[in-house]
Scaffold this active site. Structure first.
Site, PDB file in Angstrom:
ATOM      1  N   ASN A  36       0.824  -1.210   0.000  1.00  0.00           N
ATOM      2  CA  ASN A  36       0.000   0.000   0.000  1.00  0.00           C
ATOM      3  C   ASN A  36       0.858   1.260   0.000  1.00  0.00           C
ATOM      4  O   ASN A  36       1.891   1.313   0.648  1.00  0.00           O
ATOM      5  CB  ASN A  36      -0.930  -0.010   1.219  1.00  0.00           C
ATOM      6  CG  ASN A  36      -1.883  -1.190   1.189  1.00  0.00           C
ATOM      7  OD1 ASN A  36      -2.075  -1.800   0.141  1.00  0.00           O
ATOM      8  ND2 ASN A  36      -2.466  -1.519   2.321  1.00  0.00           N
ATOM      9  N   HIS A  67       5.774  -0.807  -2.872  1.00  0.00           N
ATOM     10  CA  HIS A  67       5.301  -0.018  -4.014  1.00  0.00           C
ATOM     11  C   HIS A  67       5.408   1.482  -3.786  1.00  0.00           C
ATOM     12  O   HIS A  67       4.776   2.260  -4.492  1.00  0.00           O
ATOM     13  CB  HIS A  67       3.855  -0.421  -4.362  1.00  0.00           C
ATOM     14  CG  HIS A  67       3.743  -1.824  -4.893  1.00  0.00           C
ATOM     15  ND1 HIS A  67       2.550  -2.519  -4.959  1.00  0.00           N
ATOM     16  CD2 HIS A  67       4.692  -2.665  -5.402  1.00  0.00           C
ATOM     17  CE1 HIS A  67       2.774  -3.733  -5.477  1.00  0.00           C
ATOM     18  NE2 HIS A  67       4.065  -3.834  -5.745  1.00  0.00           N
ATOM     19  N   CYS A  82      11.669  13.474  -9.379  1.00  0.00           N
ATOM     20  CA  CYS A  82      11.767  14.126 -10.685  1.00  0.00           C
ATOM     21  C   CYS A  82      11.678  13.069 -11.776  1.00  0.00           C
ATOM     22  O   CYS A  82      12.402  12.082 -11.752  1.00  0.00           O
ATOM     23  CB  CYS A  82      13.094  14.882 -10.776  1.00  0.00           C
ATOM     24  SG  CYS A  82      13.331  15.659 -12.387  1.00  0.00           S
ATOM     25  N   CYS A 115      14.861  21.344 -11.406  1.00  0.00           N
ATOM     26  CA  CYS A 115      15.079  21.525 -12.850  1.00  0.00           C
ATOM     27  C   CYS A 115      13.832  21.984 -13.596  1.00  0.00           C
ATOM     28  O   CYS A 115      13.900  22.260 -14.786  1.00  0.00           O
ATOM     29  CB  CYS A 115      15.612  20.226 -13.467  1.00  0.00           C
ATOM     30  SG  CYS A 115      14.347  18.944 -13.631  1.00  0.00           S
ATOM     31  N   GLU A 133     -12.922 -12.392   0.341  1.00  0.00           N
ATOM     32  CA  GLU A 133     -13.101 -13.136  -0.912  1.00  0.00           C
ATOM     33  C   GLU A 133     -11.885 -14.031  -1.099  1.00  0.00           C
ATOM     34  O   GLU A 133     -10.805 -13.525  -1.387  1.00  0.00           O
ATOM     35  CB  GLU A 133     -13.167 -12.183  -2.109  1.00  0.00           C
ATOM     36  CG  GLU A 133     -14.199 -11.087  -2.010  1.00  0.00           C
ATOM     37  CD  GLU A 133     -15.592 -11.619  -2.279  1.00  0.00           C
ATOM     38  OE1 GLU A 133     -15.695 -12.700  -2.887  1.00  0.00           O
ATOM     39  OE2 GLU A 133     -16.551 -10.956  -1.853  1.00  0.00           O
TER      40      GLU A 133
END
Ligand code: BJW
Ligand code: ZN
Length: 235
Positions: free
Chosen positions: A93, A110, A118, A144, A209
């Protein structure tokens, strides 16, 4: 309650852990945003094609998550991490909710929706930006002026090497592996379940499920109800 072995515990968490906090999961009808599937938005190609569209999705999610609070499932896992030595929390998560319950410090596979980097490759490191809505979309790199992107892992991108290495080591060495609130379809994270099982761990899925994951036991129900009881039996 299935048999619970002594020894190290590793927990792989997915979006279902935060469902009770009000964060939408990815798959299923509730995962759709303006009729786009996450697989169409969470990719480098989507960002290259239409950075504003991708950022609108992330900005919507940041605003939504900013209004959410950790739930009983997050609190139970924090209790487990604080009370049972050898516990490793591994999270897919990006919402930052688990990190808000000390002493939980999950390995983030993740990335985080609250961090940016950047996209122009100027070399600036990641930075944190916790504003629920950004004033300008797409945001720009302060160094930048190039496009900034969320510091999350999109399809086709590698996972943060350090987090992945530690997660794989924990899965290989644990006695008990819990897969909580994940559809277990996204690799390589889902592969941790097989890794743990083939290394000899007892594997338990917590999910309302049942998924296709090959596990030893299934606790069928919501994480926010099952985890407090499961953790009470583990600490
Ligand atoms: C509840 C509940 C309640 C509801 N309580 N439960 C091998 C085979 C096939 C494909 C691949 C493969 N290896 C790699 C791939 C490709 C790809 C992949 O896996 N594709 C599949 C979809 C087919 N993987 C990648 O591209 C990965 N990168 C990679 O492998 O790179 C290789 C490489 C190496 C070296 C250099 C370069 C490249 C990267 C994957 C990145 C995934 N990113 C996302 C987006 C993150 C940013 C963002 O948030 O925007 O991560 S996609 C999305 O899915 C997000 C999630 O973390 C991830 C997993 O989803 P999750 O958490 O399982 O959520 P859901 O919605 O799917 O399920 C929720 C579950 O909760 C359901 O089961 C419900 O029932 C349940 N539930 N209420 C408990 N109350
Ligand atoms: Zn830059």
């Amino acid at each position: 309650m299935p048999p619970l072995p002594a020894g190290p515990v590793a927990v792989l968490c997915g979006a279902g852990l935060a469902a009770a906090s009000g964060v939408p999961t990815f798959r299923g009808p509730a995962g759709l945003w303006r009729r786009h599937r996450p697989e169409e938005l969470a990719t480098p190609a989507a960002f290259a094609r239409d950075p504003r569209l991708v950022w609108e999705w992330y900005d919507w999610r940041r605003g939504l998550i900013a209004g959410c609070r950790p739930n009983a499932g997050h609190r139970a896992l924090a209790r487990l991490a604080g009370s049972r030595p050898g516990t490793t929390l591994i999270s897919q998560n990006v919402d930052g909710l688990q990190e808000r319950v000390p002493p939980a410090r999950p390995l983030l596979l993740h990335g985080s929706i609250w961090r940016l980097r950047c996209a122009g490759g100027c070399g600036r490191g990641e930075w944190e930006d916790r504003r629920p809505r950004l004033p300008e979309l797409p945001p720009r790199c302060p160094d930048c002026g190039g496009l900034a992107r969320p510091a999350v892992v999109w399809f086709g991108e590698g996972l943060p090497a350090g987090s992945w290495r530690r997660a794989a080591a924990a899965a290989s060495a644990c006695a008990l592996f819990l897969a909580v609130g994940t559809s277990a379809v996204v690799q390589p994270a889902a592969g941790l379940i097989d890794l743990a099982r083939s290394a000899g761990a007892v594997t338990i899925e917590v999910n309302p499920e049942p998924t296709a994951a090959a596990v030893d036991h299934r606790l069928v129900g919501p994480a926010e109800e099952i985890l407090p009881a499961l953790v009470a039996a583990l600490v």
